[in-house]
Design an enzyme around this catalytic site. Structure first.
Site, PDB file in Angstrom:
ATOM      1  N   VAL A  39       0.856  -1.187   0.000  1.00  0.00           N
ATOM      2  CA  VAL A  39       0.000   0.000   0.000  1.00  0.00           C
ATOM      3  C   VAL A  39       0.891   1.236   0.000  1.00  0.00           C
ATOM      4  O   VAL A  39       1.961   1.253   0.602  1.00  0.00           O
ATOM      5  CB  VAL A  39      -0.942   0.067   1.224  1.00  0.00           C
ATOM      6  CG1 VAL A  39      -2.018  -0.984   1.141  1.00  0.00           C
ATOM      7  CG2 VAL A  39      -0.175  -0.050   2.524  1.00  0.00           C
ATOM      8  N   SER A  40       0.433   2.257  -0.712  1.00  0.00           N
ATOM      9  CA  SER A  40       1.055   3.565  -0.570  1.00  0.00           C
ATOM     10  C   SER A  40       0.352   4.253   0.589  1.00  0.00           C
ATOM     11  O   SER A  40      -0.598   3.729   1.155  1.00  0.00           O
ATOM     12  CB  SER A  40       0.900   4.372  -1.862  1.00  0.00           C
ATOM     13  OG  SER A  40      -0.466   4.593  -2.133  1.00  0.00           O
ATOM     14  N   THR A  41       0.786   5.429   0.965  1.00  0.00           N
ATOM     15  CA  THR A  41       0.190   6.102   2.127  1.00  0.00           C
ATOM     16  C   THR A  41      -1.265   6.467   1.885  1.00  0.00           C
ATOM     17  O   THR A  41      -2.043   6.583   2.821  1.00  0.00           O
ATOM     18  CB  THR A  41       0.978   7.387   2.458  1.00  0.00           C
ATOM     19  OG1 THR A  41       1.085   8.180   1.267  1.00  0.00           O
ATOM     20  CG2 THR A  41       2.364   7.062   2.968  1.00  0.00           C
ATOM     21  N   MET A  43      -3.399   4.649  -0.128  1.00  0.00           N
ATOM     22  CA  MET A  43      -4.211   3.506  -0.537  1.00  0.00           C
ATOM     23  C   MET A  43      -5.028   2.914   0.602  1.00  0.00           C
ATOM     24  O   MET A  43      -5.984   2.190   0.367  1.00  0.00           O
ATOM     25  CB  MET A  43      -3.330   2.416  -1.136  1.00  0.00           C
ATOM     26  CG  MET A  43      -2.795   2.729  -2.516  1.00  0.00           C
ATOM     27  SD  MET A  43      -4.108   2.918  -3.733  1.00  0.00           S
ATOM     28  CE  MET A  43      -4.677   1.223  -3.861  1.00  0.00           C
TER      29      MET A  43
END
Length: 211
Positions: A39-41, A43
């Site tokens: 995950v990105s920040t 997502m």
């Protein structure tokens, strides 16, 4: 002659039993796989949390009679490059050095594997050099099949374009917010000049990134 015929029948029956037993063993033998989540920040709030991805992949593995060897997860990491994703790198290293003797890597979507087309294809080639293929569960892609290989090429390009468009939207939004902050500065503030210059510098940087 009758004796030979009986022996022939027994041999055939024995061969059939062995064949059946072999098929039964192969059917019960689980295919080994790794799972990778990222995950990105931003997502986390979009329904693709690490836990949600893991749950989906584990259900898929169970349904397909797969044994999960290792789980790899990069939290708060961008998919624009393999650099800065230590767990992704560790997974590839373990595949190459034989630590993970798997046939597949499962990901929730191709975008979790990577958002840069060149990186996706290079990483995939590293895996395939050691007989490991990629399954993107939500996308319905299995690159061990010919149709899956074609879809990887197409979708990796689309994913990169979507990532660039998303980045452009984020930068445009940041530019607009920064412009509003500059307009709302108090001209009577003794630090007005410094604050304005700092914001102006940041604004020029955003313009460079957008272009």
């Amino acid at each position: 002659y009758g004796c030979n015929e009986n022996m022939s029948i027994k041999n055939k029956v024995g061969t059939i039993k062995q064949s059946y037993t072999a098929r039964k063993i192969m059917k019960n033998k689980k295919i080994k796989c790794d799972i990778y989540t990222r995950v990105s920040t931003t997502m986390q709030v979009d329904g693709y949390s690490l836990d949600a991805q893991k749950e989906k992949l584990k259900r898929y593995a169970e349904f397909q009679n797969m044994e999960i060897v290792n789980e790899y997860s990069d939290e708060g990491k961008s998919g624009k490059s393999v650099e800065g994703r230590p767990e992704f790198q560790r997974m590839l290293d373990n595949i190459e050095n034989g630590t993970d003797e798997v046939q597949f890597v499962l990901v929730f979507k191709l975008s979790r594997f990577g958002r840069n087309a060149a990186d996706v294809l290079n990483s995939l080639q590293r895996m395939q050099d050691f007989g490991v293929n990629l399954i993107c569960v939500e996308d319905g892609i299995d690159n061990s099949k010919d149709s899956g290989k074609l879809m990887i090429y197409v979708l990796s390009a689309v994913t990169e374009i979507e990532g660039l468009e998303k980045q452009h939207r984020q930068l445009t939004g940041a530019k607009a917010r920064l412009g509003q902050q500059m307009d709302s500065l108090d001209i009577m503030d003794k630090f007005y000049e410094k604050k304005y210059q700092d914001m102006e510098t940041r604004l020029y940087r955003l313009y460079d990134e957008i272009e």
